[in-house]
Design an enzyme around this catalytic site. Structure first.
Site, PDB file in Angstrom:
ATOM      1  N   GLY B  10       0.885   6.723  -0.950  1.00 27.06           N
ATOM      2  CA  GLY B  10       0.185   6.496  -2.219  1.00 27.06           C
ATOM      3  C   GLY B  10      -1.298   6.273  -1.988  1.00 27.06           C
ATOM      4  O   GLY B  10      -1.668   5.574  -1.046  1.00 27.06           O
ATOM      5  N   ARG B  71       3.352  12.713   0.624  1.00 29.89           N
ATOM      6  CA  ARG B  71       4.512  12.156   1.332  1.00 29.89           C
ATOM      7  C   ARG B  71       5.209  13.349   1.953  1.00 29.89           C
ATOM      8  O   ARG B  71       5.423  14.363   1.300  1.00 29.89           O
ATOM      9  CB  ARG B  71       5.423  11.399   0.369  1.00 29.89           C
ATOM     10  CG  ARG B  71       4.769  10.138  -0.159  1.00 29.89           C
ATOM     11  CD  ARG B  71       5.768   9.130  -0.709  1.00 29.89           C
ATOM     12  NE  ARG B  71       5.066   7.884  -0.983  1.00 29.89           N
ATOM     13  CZ  ARG B  71       4.413   7.616  -2.124  1.00 29.89           C
ATOM     14  NH1 ARG B  71       4.420   8.496  -3.103  1.00 29.89           N
ATOM     15  NH2 ARG B  71       3.765   6.474  -2.276  1.00 29.89           N
ATOM     16  N   ASP B 102       2.998   1.163   6.148  1.00 33.83           N
ATOM     17  CA  ASP B 102       3.685   1.114   7.452  1.00 33.83           C
ATOM     18  C   ASP B 102       4.527   2.368   7.704  1.00 33.83           C
ATOM     19  O   ASP B 102       4.706   2.761   8.854  1.00 33.83           O
ATOM     20  CB  ASP B 102       4.483  -0.181   7.630  1.00 33.83           C
ATOM     21  CG  ASP B 102       5.406  -0.473   6.476  1.00 33.83           C
ATOM     22  OD1 ASP B 102       5.483   0.371   5.559  1.00 33.83           O
ATOM     23  OD2 ASP B 102       6.057  -1.527   6.495  1.00 33.83           O
ATOM     24  N   THR B 125      -2.981   0.513   0.871  1.00 36.44           N
ATOM     25  CA  THR B 125      -1.961   0.625  -0.169  1.00 36.44           C
ATOM     26  C   THR B 125      -2.191  -0.511  -1.139  1.00 36.44           C
ATOM     27  O   THR B 125      -2.554  -1.613  -0.729  1.00 36.44           O
ATOM     28  CB  THR B 125      -0.535   0.522   0.394  1.00 36.44           C
ATOM     29  OG1 THR B 125       0.319   0.007  -0.644  1.00 36.44           O
ATOM     30  CG2 THR B 125      -0.444  -0.415   1.564  1.00 36.44           C
ATOM     31  N   ASP B 127      -0.093  -2.142  -2.591  1.00 37.48           N
ATOM     32  CA  ASP B 127       0.997  -3.123  -2.567  1.00 37.48           C
ATOM     33  C   ASP B 127       0.680  -4.365  -1.731  1.00 37.48           C
ATOM     34  O   ASP B 127       1.269  -5.415  -1.930  1.00 37.48           O
ATOM     35  CB  ASP B 127       2.284  -2.474  -2.028  1.00 37.48           C
ATOM     36  CG  ASP B 127       2.928  -1.560  -3.059  1.00 37.48           C
ATOM     37  OD1 ASP B 127       2.490  -1.585  -4.221  1.00 37.48           O
ATOM     38  OD2 ASP B 127       3.860  -0.825  -2.707  1.00 37.48           O
ATOM     39  N   ASP B 129       1.484  -5.085   1.315  1.00 39.44           N
ATOM     40  CA  ASP B 129       2.773  -5.537   1.835  1.00 39.44           C
ATOM     41  C   ASP B 129       2.962  -5.274   3.320  1.00 39.44           C
ATOM     42  O   ASP B 129       4.078  -5.081   3.794  1.00 39.44           O
ATOM     43  CB  ASP B 129       3.898  -4.865   1.034  1.00 39.44           C
ATOM     44  CG  ASP B 129       3.847  -3.339   1.156  1.00 39.44           C
ATOM     45  OD1 ASP B 129       2.872  -2.819   1.723  1.00 39.44           O
ATOM     46  OD2 ASP B 129       4.776  -2.679   0.680  1.00 39.44           O
ATOM     47  N   ARG B 171       6.382  -1.513  -5.933  1.00 41.33           N
ATOM     48  CA  ARG B 171       7.812  -1.219  -5.976  1.00 41.33           C
ATOM     49  C   ARG B 171       8.645  -2.397  -5.478  1.00 41.33           C
ATOM     50  O   ARG B 171       9.255  -3.110  -6.272  1.00 41.33           O
ATOM     51  CB  ARG B 171       8.093   0.058  -5.183  1.00 41.33           C
ATOM     52  CG  ARG B 171       7.334   1.201  -5.816  1.00 41.33           C
ATOM     53  CD  ARG B 171       7.736   2.571  -5.360  1.00 41.33           C
ATOM     54  NE  ARG B 171       7.218   3.489  -6.354  1.00 41.33           N
ATOM     55  CZ  ARG B 171       7.872   3.860  -7.441  1.00 41.33           C
ATOM     56  NH1 ARG B 171       9.111   3.450  -7.651  1.00 41.33           N
ATOM     57  NH2 ARG B 171       7.318   4.649  -8.331  1.00 41.33           N
TER      58      ARG B 171
END
Lengths: 319, 319, 319, 319
Positions: B10, B71, B102, B125, B127, B129, B171
């Site tokens: 993303g 992707r 990752d 990203t 996120d 995360d 997500r």
């Protein structure tokens, strides 16, 4: 316990979320929150009022300070500080939170020595010039306001062969100019703390023009008072038409950024967590933590710009 | 030395300033910069091109990634990785910089084991995360995009007795929702990592309505897939008309903030400073420093949300 | 038919969407679109290139002009116009679209008399000073950039007893200052077209201060060159500390607004719809319609500010 | 004369500057301004208060409405209208100004027939769906909020092969979706008023993909309730991953644009200029002028989208 908050010196974006957090945090801790309007001047004039949730509804995204600020000359005279003290007593104020720069902290430190009113200082100024402290409230917002202005100018810059001089706030301190120049990829950065070299810049610029450079962005700190001189320099020495933008108070007024709001909340929470057992301190942000410090340690230290940032900007200063 | 950069997974705002910094930094170090377009897919398809200053002019303030991303399913098959390797050889690429999450790092780690192509990973990203890492490129910008949306809605919220459900990206990770809820003073925050309690929230909300509350802002992470259910819950259980805003890709596209640009530059600089003598590492931001780590240390750790932030948000989750 | 577009004089936001629309519209009409870079200077220097969809991808939201602009002294000499004509012939350019002010239109009108190259002029300048025309490309965007700056300053204004002087662009024309002062509720508006009366303003301001007014916003047109004098006037005559903001080129660089994009599209479409059968005209916006006019009608008319707007602003000028 | 203002139905940005202008204009005309809070519901509940300059300080740049709005079912019952009338009498309100849509106008028209309370209606709704009227308060701001969202998404769109579905407000009316699609260069536009043809769009999109198109922006009106179906359509029929953004109430909350503020001021001024001698009218904006109309003329006309705009959008609807 009754705790009053005041904002002092130049305002900065982030003061309003701090005031909101102050009210919320007081309720959580069973303190009663008060506002002192118009800074130290208002304390002398007795502008003290109990605060409520309603007063702070909808202020989180507004620049400036709803309780207003001031610079006070009267405060230097003991008789006015005496009056201020009486006003606090009459309103049963037990402690103070002040948002401002080191001048404001000194004002309350003297006051503490005289009248033993506990206080906590929170650094809030867009200059980011408090020693032993890496963040002052207002800085991230001011930097992003400048960024948007620079980005807008960049679009038009590439339409025309021109040099753009952008003056950022900061009297003795070039923090905003330095950080903005590095973050936004400016070609020139002039600040009061560093001796720049226009001759070297001229040599480089003339070379770059030969290699196709078609515009220049120069970021200049207000404290140097040379924006219009630099404009003339570009026209005379470099042969580029030049235009000046003085950002001025726009930098104090943008909506507080996310980091502004988060750090602001931590500053206020730390102040209120400690005001009873450990008063008369300044809450500083240092090494990603919130640390209490004695005012004298701050006063006896010297503010210094970040070495890393300076290294990155040397080229932009011709040194 | 020829070094190629690619963006994978993303996209996030900040990738473009990273790409610009990469080109500039390569020139400073006498590396030759290359672009691989369309991520790992493009590496398989041989979309590799030498990069120049001109390619990165004027991209510093744009969201997304000018070299595009993808992707790749084909990457899981060795035969395609082989093709990718041949493409690198043909273009004399000596090393790779990858911006992504990752999953992207793992892709190049496998590739390194097979073909010994040195690489450095940079977390990018929205996120946020990645374990053992406190900042991923794109986060500060995404948070400020959300903040502006919440501020806009707050104005209209106070005009009407309503509940507003705002769905943020993320997500499996509720970082954006959690941080936004705390920073922007929301009344509800629902994220995948924490079991929330709607019954407790209902009790509290009904109390607050009695005391005059006239609107609710709920921030909900995309990963829960319950925004419309929460809307119905507000209408049925709380008796407030409710509206949903799904922010979607706006969060990836805002102009990179100042912190985004500064951290991005440090990430890239650290990667290029180390790629020769210390390759096959992930550059992480940790405790306000940029630290190299082995991928396996990251993979073997678990990402965890900030305790402090979680504590502040408990009330908003009904726990 | 080969049609070339050029942008001339000061750039303005909206030029880029116009360029995009030009390319799209040419394709629809089976014209072949060309760019002339760097305005009239570029025409003399032969900077002419066939244009494609790809050239205009992603430019719709960018201020400035991707084909750049210039002011040309050489154009006044016939020998250079001759060279420009040869360049057009060599590139088989059949007609020209020019975006700029009336100076630019005159330049092509002379050219038409000499070499019979059909052209259409489209008003594009943030000054909005073309007679018989109510909208020039760039105006709505510039007005909204100013609005955001004024709103930012208003927040900080109410924090402090101060007077803020905001200088908007406009050399001989006060349109931006006038409209901004009315739209944003400023207390002072000074423009070159109207003789203001500071004594009257002083009387009114001192009264208002007695009744509680705590800050002033003054909007001053660049052409008067008095922003710093007004600052001093506020400090000396009104007794309010004062600060100056010079907005400068920010006003040319904001992302084109919706009205900008819609009107821009109509201007370009009207120009291309008529260039074959009715060339050598200026497309004007008048009474909510797009009307073709002869340059001489425009040149022989006088630009006048809107009466209504002037009436509303009289109080802000002390008259 | 005592005049009260109320806002009714869905809020829109521009209501606050209208309220500010109302107070200022009343003072100029020696009327006494009143607020009715919470729309028609508040009139029934007697939420009526004299208004002052202080109430409207600093609201010019805020979305929503500080006097709040509502939808009232009770109003349909005569007994509640009777109560509303008594409340007006008790507060000595002589006339009403209402901001809202045609439902709100009808509510006061019935009221006028029954109780002879003079009123003026001002169109304020982001739907822009009032017949014989070309502008409703809130529209320019909403369009610019959508524009910024589309621009943000465009940056990220070009990073990835994707289709983005953006849902704009508008129940039975596609004005916002239509205008946004044209102004921002979307590839798809679906609105309730026009029968679209997905098969035609599919054919065209597949062709365009062959010619290199790498992303799609689709703007879909809320009233169709098909945003998620269109997402699936893109994934299944076109083979592009797709994402949905539901803008929701962000569209009601942006800071009022310049045109919003100017037109708002004219609407209010026209209403107050005429309320004494010519009441019970709707102020409309038509052909660039402010025109008074009878409600029955509006009610008996049909709202129609702009032909020109529809023609431009046909391609985006597959027709």
């Amino acid at each position: 316990m009754n705790i009053a908050i005041l904002t002092s010196g130049g305002d900065s974006s982030g003061m309003n979320p701090a005031i909101k957090k102050f009210v919320e945090c007081c309720y959580e801790k069973n303190y009663t929150p008060y506002f002192i309007y118009d800074g130290l001047e208002g304390m002398i004039d007795g502008k003290i009022k109990k605060a409520s949730y309603k007063d702070v509804a909808g202020i989180i995204y507004r620049g400036g300070t709803i309780i207003r600020s001031s610079r006070s000359k009267r405060w230097y005279e003991k008789k006015y500080r005496k009056i201020a003290y009486e006003n606090l007593k009459n309103n049963k104020i037990d402690a103070l939170i002040i948002l401002g720069g080191d001048g404001s902290f000194r004002a309350l430190d003297v006051f503490y020595d005289e009248f033993k009113i506990p206080f906590m200082g929170i650094p809030a100024t867009i200059d980011n010039d408090i020693p032993l402290n890496e963040y002052t409230i207002g800085v991230d917002t001011a930097l992003n306001v400048i960024r948007e202005a620079v980005d807008d100018i960049r679009d038009t810059a590439s339409s025309f062969s021109r040099a753009f001089v952008i003056e950022t706030m900061g009297r003795e301190c070039g923090y905003l100019a330095l950080t903005s120049a590095v973050a936004n990829g400016a070609e020139m950065c002039l600040i009061p703390e560093v001796k720049y070299n226009l001759d070297n810049l001229k040599k480089r610029y003339l070379d770059e023009i030969k290699n196709g450079r078609s515009y220049f962005l120069a970021i200049v700190a207000e404290g140097l008072n040379i924006s219009y001189k630099i404009k003339e320099w570009f026209e005379k020495e470099i042969g580029f038409e030049s235009r000046v933008t003085i950002l001025g108070h726009i930098q104090r007024g943008g909506s507080p950024t996310v980091i502004e709001r988060l750090r602001t909340a931590e500053f206020v929470k730390t102040a209120l967590d400690n005001i009873e057992k450990n008063p008369d301190k300044i809450v500083t942000y240092y090494d990603d933590k919130f640390v209490l410090r004695d005012l004298k340690d701050i006063v006896n230290s010297k503010y210094e710009l970040d070495e890393n940032m300076l290294a990155l900007a040397k080229k932009l200063m011709g040194i």
